[in-house]
Motif scaffolding. Structure first.
Motif, PDB file in Angstrom:
ATOM      1  N   ASP A 161     -14.349  19.971 -28.141  1.00 44.27           N
ATOM      2  CA  ASP A 161     -14.634  20.140 -26.560  1.00 44.27           C
ATOM      3  C   ASP A 161     -12.561  20.260 -26.144  1.00 44.27           C
ATOM      4  O   ASP A 161     -13.271  21.683 -24.980  1.00 44.27           O
ATOM      5  CB  ASP A 161     -14.866  18.550 -26.214  1.00 44.27           C
ATOM      6  CG  ASP A 161     -16.201  18.163 -26.054  1.00 44.27           C
ATOM      7  OD1 ASP A 161     -16.961  19.273 -26.844  1.00 44.27           O
ATOM      8  OD2 ASP A 161     -16.071  16.950 -26.311  1.00 44.27           O
ATOM      9  N   THR A 162     -11.842  20.130 -27.067  1.00 44.55           N
ATOM     10  CA  THR A 162     -10.507  21.029 -26.158  1.00 44.55           C
ATOM     11  C   THR A 162     -10.371  22.451 -26.760  1.00 44.55           C
ATOM     12  O   THR A 162      -9.870  22.759 -25.904  1.00 44.55           O
ATOM     13  CB  THR A 162      -9.171  20.054 -27.105  1.00 44.55           C
ATOM     14  OG1 THR A 162      -9.565  19.975 -28.849  1.00 44.55           O
ATOM     15  CG2 THR A 162      -9.847  18.372 -26.261  1.00 44.55           C
ATOM     16  N   ALA A 179     -11.587  24.050 -24.146  1.00 43.75           N
ATOM     17  CA  ALA A 179     -11.180  23.905 -22.795  1.00 43.75           C
ATOM     18  C   ALA A 179     -10.281  25.015 -23.034  1.00 43.75           C
ATOM     19  O   ALA A 179      -9.429  25.506 -22.423  1.00 43.75           O
ATOM     20  CB  ALA A 179     -10.714  22.561 -22.046  1.00 43.75           C
ATOM     21  N   ARG A 180      -8.565  25.045 -24.485  1.00 39.41           N
ATOM     22  CA  ARG A 180      -8.070  25.214 -24.563  1.00 39.41           C
ATOM     23  C   ARG A 180      -8.254  26.881 -24.200  1.00 39.41           C
ATOM     24  O   ARG A 180      -7.499  27.913 -23.853  1.00 39.41           O
ATOM     25  CB  ARG A 180      -7.591  25.002 -25.491  1.00 39.41           C
ATOM     26  CG  ARG A 180      -6.491  23.843 -25.179  1.00 39.41           C
ATOM     27  CD  ARG A 180      -5.995  23.304 -26.929  1.00 39.41           C
ATOM     28  NE  ARG A 180      -5.405  22.226 -26.918  1.00 39.41           N
ATOM     29  CZ  ARG A 180      -5.249  21.518 -27.696  1.00 39.41           C
ATOM     30  NH1 ARG A 180      -5.285  22.104 -28.923  1.00 39.41           N
ATOM     31  NH2 ARG A 180      -5.283  19.956 -27.182  1.00 39.41           N
ATOM     32  N   GLU A 237     -10.561  28.538 -22.172  1.00 38.34           N
ATOM     33  CA  GLU A 237     -10.216  29.018 -21.232  1.00 38.34           C
ATOM     34  C   GLU A 237      -9.658  29.121 -20.779  1.00 38.34           C
ATOM     35  O   GLU A 237      -8.622  29.808 -19.789  1.00 38.34           O
ATOM     36  CB  GLU A 237     -11.450  27.437 -20.608  1.00 38.34           C
ATOM     37  CG  GLU A 237     -12.129  28.679 -19.618  1.00 38.34           C
ATOM     38  CD  GLU A 237     -13.574  27.887 -18.989  1.00 38.34           C
ATOM     39  OE1 GLU A 237     -13.611  27.112 -18.034  1.00 38.34           O
ATOM     40  OE2 GLU A 237     -14.619  27.090 -20.039  1.00 38.34           O
ATOM     41  N   LYS A 238      -8.504  27.926 -20.614  1.00 39.97           N
ATOM     42  CA  LYS A 238      -7.315  28.237 -20.122  1.00 39.97           C
ATOM     43  C   LYS A 238      -6.532  28.962 -20.324  1.00 39.97           C
ATOM     44  O   LYS A 238      -5.690  29.744 -19.568  1.00 39.97           O
ATOM     45  CB  LYS A 238      -6.602  26.824 -20.587  1.00 39.97           C
ATOM     46  CG  LYS A 238      -5.810  26.153 -19.341  1.00 39.97           C
ATOM     47  CD  LYS A 238      -4.739  24.859 -19.773  1.00 39.97           C
ATOM     48  CE  LYS A 238      -5.953  23.776 -19.336  1.00 39.97           C
ATOM     49  NZ  LYS A 238      -5.205  21.950 -19.513  1.00 39.97           N
TER      50      LYS A 238
END
Length: 195
Positions: free
Chosen positions: A32-33, A36-37, A39-40
């Motif tokens: 999950d992280t 997100a990372r 995408e960031k």
């Protein structure tokens, strides 16, 4: 295509290859992280690209010519799935070091992927709006003013899409200028690009 569940083992293999040791438990991220990372980091890369590209595109050539950029757009269907709309723009990549180039006035040409999203429509109307939306997310209005056209497969719908992208980008550019400044005059030429 690599499934996300395989990513930690692949990441560990690259750690062994580059760092000469496997990752410890603390160095692993959950799946999950990771999403997100990534995408960031994509947003950070797009921002940095937009800043560098604007500085380059707004600077005239050493002979005083205006710099322009182009899009390459096409729809494709893979494995009998939904249509995908691909938008790639011609761009300039910054030079890594002085040793990379003899004359900095020459462009370090590259292509920058803007989107590979689902096609908005089969026709040119929806996809041209999608193209302007992804360009306006990445570029400022000052850089968007240097858009010069498309490279396409010359299908009738692709040629119409090129004209609609140009019209929609001019309309977007004019509307953004009018909202940022006090309206002194009625900007009549906008009406030309509405149809």
């Amino acid at each position: 295509r690599i499934p996300l569940s395989r990513f930690p083992s692949l990441w560990n293999s690259f750690s062994i290859l580059f760092n000469r040791h496997p990752l410890s438990i603390e160095e692993f991220s959950s799946t999950d992280t990771i999403r997100a990372r990534v995408e960031k980091l994509t947003k950070i890369d797009d921002y940095r690209f937009g800043v560098e590209f604007e500085a380059y595109i707004r600077t005239p050539t050493k002979h005083g010519f205006v710099r322009l950029f182009y899009l390459v757009t096409d729809d494709s269907k893979h494995n009998d799935k939904k249509d995908r709309h691909v938008v790639v723009m011609s761009a300039h990549r910054s030079y890594d070091s002085e040793a990379d180039v003899l004359d900095r006035s020459y462009p370090n040409a590259c292509f920058h992927l803007l989107t590979t999203s689902d096609a908005v429509s089969k026709g040119s109307a929806g996809n041209s709006r999608l193209n302007v939306d992804v360009m306006s997310e990445l570029l400022t209005t000052r850089a968007l003013a240097h858009y010069a056209g498309n490279a396409s497969d010359h299908a009738p719908d692709a040629l119409l899409e090129t004209a609609k992208i140009l019209s929609a980008s001019i309309l977007f550019w004019c509307e953004s200028l009018l909202t940022k400044r006090t309206r002194r005059t009625q900007f009549v030429p906008i009406q030309i690009f509405l149809d």
